[in-house]
Design a protein around this motif. Sequence first.
Motif, PDB file in Angstrom:
ATOM      1  N   TYR A 169     -19.397  14.903 -61.429  1.00 48.18           N
ATOM      2  CA  TYR A 169     -18.055  15.123 -61.963  1.00 48.18           C
ATOM      3  C   TYR A 169     -17.029  15.294 -60.845  1.00 48.18           C
ATOM      4  CZ  TYR A 169     -20.654  15.773 -66.294  1.00 48.18           C
ATOM      5  OH  TYR A 169     -21.485  15.590 -67.365  1.00 48.18           O
ATOM      6  N   ALA A 170     -17.435  15.898 -59.744  1.00 53.94           N
ATOM      7  CA  ALA A 170     -16.518  16.013 -58.608  1.00 53.94           C
ATOM      8  C   ALA A 170     -16.097  14.626 -58.128  1.00 53.94           C
ATOM      9  CB  ALA A 170     -17.173  16.793 -57.471  1.00 53.94           C
ATOM     10  N   GLU A 171     -17.067  13.706 -58.048  1.00 50.37           N
ATOM     11  CA  GLU A 171     -16.746  12.347 -57.634  1.00 50.37           C
ATOM     12  C   GLU A 171     -15.967  11.595 -58.716  1.00 50.37           C
ATOM     13  OE1 GLU A 171     -17.437  10.616 -54.447  1.00 50.37           O
ATOM     14  OE2 GLU A 171     -17.170  12.785 -54.247  1.00 50.37           O
ATOM     15  N   SER A 172     -16.280  11.854 -59.977  1.00 48.15           N
ATOM     16  CA  SER A 172     -15.553  11.202 -61.073  1.00 48.15           C
ATOM     17  C   SER A 172     -14.097  11.635 -61.098  1.00 48.15           C
ATOM     18  CB  SER A 172     -16.219  11.526 -62.419  1.00 48.15           C
ATOM     19  OG  SER A 172     -17.523  10.992 -62.480  1.00 48.15           O
ATOM     20  N   ILE A 173     -13.864  12.918 -60.850  1.00 48.97           N
ATOM     21  CA  ILE A 173     -12.486  13.431 -60.779  1.00 48.97           C
ATOM     22  C   ILE A 173     -11.742  12.738 -59.635  1.00 48.97           C
ATOM     23  CG2 ILE A 173     -11.103  15.471 -60.223  1.00 48.97           C
ATOM     24  CD1 ILE A 173     -13.294  17.121 -61.721  1.00 48.97           C
ATOM     25  N   HIS A 174     -12.404  12.639 -58.489  1.00 49.37           N
ATOM     26  CA  HIS A 174     -11.777  11.996 -57.334  1.00 49.37           C
ATOM     27  C   HIS A 174     -11.445  10.530 -57.636  1.00 49.37           C
ATOM     28  CE1 HIS A 174     -10.940  10.823 -53.227  1.00 49.37           C
ATOM     29  NE2 HIS A 174     -11.892   9.910 -53.286  1.00 49.37           N
ATOM     30  N   GLU A 175     -12.404   9.804 -58.196  1.00 50.24           N
ATOM     31  CA  GLU A 175     -12.200   8.379 -58.455  1.00 50.24           C
ATOM     32  C   GLU A 175     -11.169   8.137 -59.547  1.00 50.24           C
ATOM     33  OE1 GLU A 175     -13.327   5.882 -56.839  1.00 50.24           O
ATOM     34  OE2 GLU A 175     -14.857   6.798 -55.573  1.00 50.24           O
ATOM     35  N   PHE A 223     -15.437  20.213 -72.825  1.00 50.52           N
ATOM     36  CA  PHE A 223     -14.065  20.126 -73.320  1.00 50.52           C
ATOM     37  C   PHE A 223     -13.071  20.351 -72.179  1.00 50.52           C
ATOM     38  CE2 PHE A 223     -16.097  21.620 -77.485  1.00 50.52           C
ATOM     39  CZ  PHE A 223     -16.339  20.317 -77.876  1.00 50.52           C
ATOM     40  N   ASP A 224     -13.443  21.218 -71.234  1.00 51.54           N
ATOM     41  CA  ASP A 224     -12.599  21.392 -70.048  1.00 51.54           C
ATOM     42  C   ASP A 224     -12.501  20.090 -69.270  1.00 51.54           C
ATOM     43  OD1 ASP A 224     -11.181  22.873 -67.888  1.00 51.54           O
ATOM     44  OD2 ASP A 224     -13.032  22.515 -66.774  1.00 51.54           O
ATOM     45  N   LEU A 225     -13.618  19.401 -69.098  1.00 53.82           N
ATOM     46  CA  LEU A 225     -13.608  18.132 -68.380  1.00 53.82           C
ATOM     47  C   LEU A 225     -12.821  17.071 -69.140  1.00 53.82           C
ATOM     48  CD1 LEU A 225     -17.296  18.121 -67.126  1.00 53.82           C
ATOM     49  CD2 LEU A 225     -15.269  18.086 -65.668  1.00 53.82           C
ATOM     50  N   MET A 226     -13.001  17.016 -70.447  1.00 52.39           N
ATOM     51  CA  MET A 226     -12.243  16.055 -71.258  1.00 52.39           C
ATOM     52  C   MET A 226     -10.747  16.319 -71.141  1.00 52.39           C
ATOM     53  SD  MET A 226     -14.920  15.974 -74.477  1.00 52.39           S
ATOM     54  CE  MET A 226     -13.706  15.550 -75.707  1.00 52.39           C
ATOM     55  N   ASN A 227     -10.352  17.582 -71.231  1.00 48.09           N
ATOM     56  CA  ASN A 227      -8.935  17.935 -71.081  1.00 48.09           C
ATOM     57  C   ASN A 227      -8.416  17.538 -69.705  1.00 48.09           C
ATOM     58  OD1 ASN A 227      -9.107  19.107 -73.619  1.00 48.09           O
ATOM     59  ND2 ASN A 227      -9.232  21.210 -72.861  1.00 48.09           N
ATOM     60  N   GLY A 297     -10.562  -0.651 -65.435  1.00 50.85           N
ATOM     61  CA  GLY A 297     -11.983  -0.543 -65.144  1.00 50.85           C
ATOM     62  C   GLY A 297     -12.671   0.514 -65.982  1.00 50.85           C
ATOM     63  N   ARG A 298     -13.943   0.697 -65.683  1.00 46.77           N
ATOM     64  CA  ARG A 298     -14.787   1.632 -66.439  1.00 46.77           C
ATOM     65  C   ARG A 298     -15.620   2.451 -65.467  1.00 46.77           C
ATOM     66  NH1 ARG A 298     -20.224   1.136 -67.933  1.00 46.77           N
ATOM     67  NH2 ARG A 298     -20.855   2.130 -69.908  1.00 46.77           N
ATOM     68  N   LEU A 299     -15.684   3.745 -65.706  1.00 46.43           N
ATOM     69  CA  LEU A 299     -16.503   4.656 -64.892  1.00 46.43           C
ATOM     70  C   LEU A 299     -17.600   5.236 -65.768  1.00 46.43           C
ATOM     71  CD1 LEU A 299     -15.417   7.347 -62.359  1.00 46.43           C
ATOM     72  CD2 LEU A 299     -16.820   8.037 -64.307  1.00 46.43           C
ATOM     73  N   LYS A 300     -18.798   5.257 -65.252  1.00 49.47           N
ATOM     74  CA  LYS A 300     -19.922   5.900 -65.939  1.00 49.47           C
ATOM     75  C   LYS A 300     -20.647   6.797 -64.949  1.00 49.47           C
ATOM     76  CE  LYS A 300     -24.369   5.070 -68.212  1.00 49.47           C
ATOM     77  NZ  LYS A 300     -25.353   4.047 -68.662  1.00 49.47           N
ATOM     78  N   ALA A 301     -20.876   8.047 -65.344  1.00 47.26           N
ATOM     79  CA  ALA A 301     -21.606   8.999 -64.504  1.00 47.26           C
ATOM     80  C   ALA A 301     -22.667   9.676 -65.352  1.00 47.26           C
ATOM     81  CB  ALA A 301     -20.656  10.042 -63.922  1.00 47.26           C
ATOM     82  N   SER A 302     -23.819   9.950 -64.758  1.00 47.92           N
ATOM     83  CA  SER A 302     -24.876  10.611 -65.524  1.00 47.92           C
ATOM     84  C   SER A 302     -25.709  11.502 -64.618  1.00 47.92           C
ATOM     85  CB  SER A 302     -25.778   9.586 -66.221  1.00 47.92           C
ATOM     86  OG  SER A 302     -26.432   8.760 -65.268  1.00 47.92           O
ATOM     87  N   GLU A 303     -26.311  12.506 -65.260  1.00 44.33           N
ATOM     88  CA  GLU A 303     -27.227  13.433 -64.588  1.00 44.33           C
ATOM     89  C   GLU A 303     -28.439  13.580 -65.482  1.00 44.33           C
ATOM     90  OE1 GLU A 303     -26.074  17.449 -62.625  1.00 44.33           O
ATOM     91  OE2 GLU A 303     -26.886  17.968 -64.591  1.00 44.33           O
ATOM     92  N   GLY A 345     -25.842  22.621 -58.404  1.00 45.24           N
ATOM     93  CA  GLY A 345     -25.021  23.021 -57.259  1.00 45.24           C
ATOM     94  C   GLY A 345     -23.628  23.461 -57.635  1.00 45.24           C
ATOM     95  N   ALA A 346     -23.271  23.334 -58.919  1.00 45.11           N
ATOM     96  CA  ALA A 346     -21.907  23.659 -59.344  1.00 45.11           C
ATOM     97  C   ALA A 346     -21.594  25.138 -59.171  1.00 45.11           C
ATOM     98  CB  ALA A 346     -21.700  23.246 -60.803  1.00 45.11           C
TER      99      ALA A 346
END
Length: 404
Positions: A169-175, A223-227, A297-303, A345-346
């Motif tokens: 998510y840190a990288e997704s926020i940056h991108e 929901f925080d991330l979505m907001n 474009g489209r971003l996809k991130a998963s854990e 690590g969050a």
Amino acid sequence: MNLLGKKVKNRYMSRNPKFDYLPDQDRYFSYREQPSYKFNIIGCGNIGREHMKVTMMEERATIYGVYDQNPSSIEEAERLFSTLSDHSLVKYDSLQAACHDPEADGLIICTPNYTHIDVIREAVKSGKHILLEKPMATTLRDAYEIMQLAKDYESVFQIGLQYRYKAIYAESIHETLERKAIGDVKTISMTEHRIPFLDKVNQWNKFSKYSGGTLVEKCCHYFDLMNLFAQSKPVQVYASGNMAVNFTDFTYNNEQADIIDNAFVTVIYENDVRANFNLCMFSPTFYEELVICGDKGRLKASENEDFLSAKRPRNHLEILCGEEKPSRLMTPAYPDHIETSGHGGATYYEHVYFIDNIENKQTTTATVEDGLWSVLVGLAAEQSIKLGKAVMIEEILKESQVTI
């Protein structure tokens, strides 16, 4: 030669017992920073002990004392602390004593959700730095009161919405928000599939009146991330969900558990961004996914953590941009000792930024208002399920006599 003339910080090495034989003057690469701050932990369950571990790992602070009404939780906290420090913990016999000891610089509050409002009412009297675990409250009125208490608070008041600092998510926020790699955000989709809620003292997380409901207790992170990705305020929430598998026959003190274990939540924002959230809490894995579609474009991130012997990368991030610019496939990750310290690590980086906030450095930690909005979406979703219809945020605010 003055080995400490230049301090090389490597926390993995500094905490490694392999180097404990070295006197302080011979530590250079394994230099151990002396803590500048002392924190008290209020609530010593699993998450409280996670905060203890990462505080000691981060090194700029130490845990000074603990308070918990459950003796077993105190014993377990002492057992863990003995592996992290040569010092002993102060054990307080009251919330007041834990909050107002002048030796402590900050308070880390990890008590059950429904107790947050009462703990905060006492904690703010201390003037100490506060890190309050999520969700900040179980009702909108309580969340609003906490926001008002924090409004003019002179010390740091941080909400524990630490998923912002997971590597993916840190990288997704940056991108998404800084590089604008996928253009203007139009749709957001998030998924969490995981095992059921774990056991808690008095099993408070099995009952909505204590937890706020599953979509508040567990999902406020998302929901925080979505907001955050929407960069707008939610106006309408529609959700469907039920109690399909977990705890259907669970009773405690003659009370039947009532928390849902699956849901689909759709959120519409003021700027017309659409978002949805998919929850399943009877999955044999821990899996999170974020998909954001922009106009470029489209971003996809998963854990993923599936407990299988056949290993694959825990984290994945891809950015697909068609023919406009290069697409990328990545594996965002922190060092293993940090990722395994809690929540990928969050929690560790939440503490890094908590201390950075104390030292007046610029951070991206969630504000108290962010915490309120994450709770508000969860409450709206829980209400939507009960009513079987879409819920307008404006109506919830009006019903609770809250103005934001």
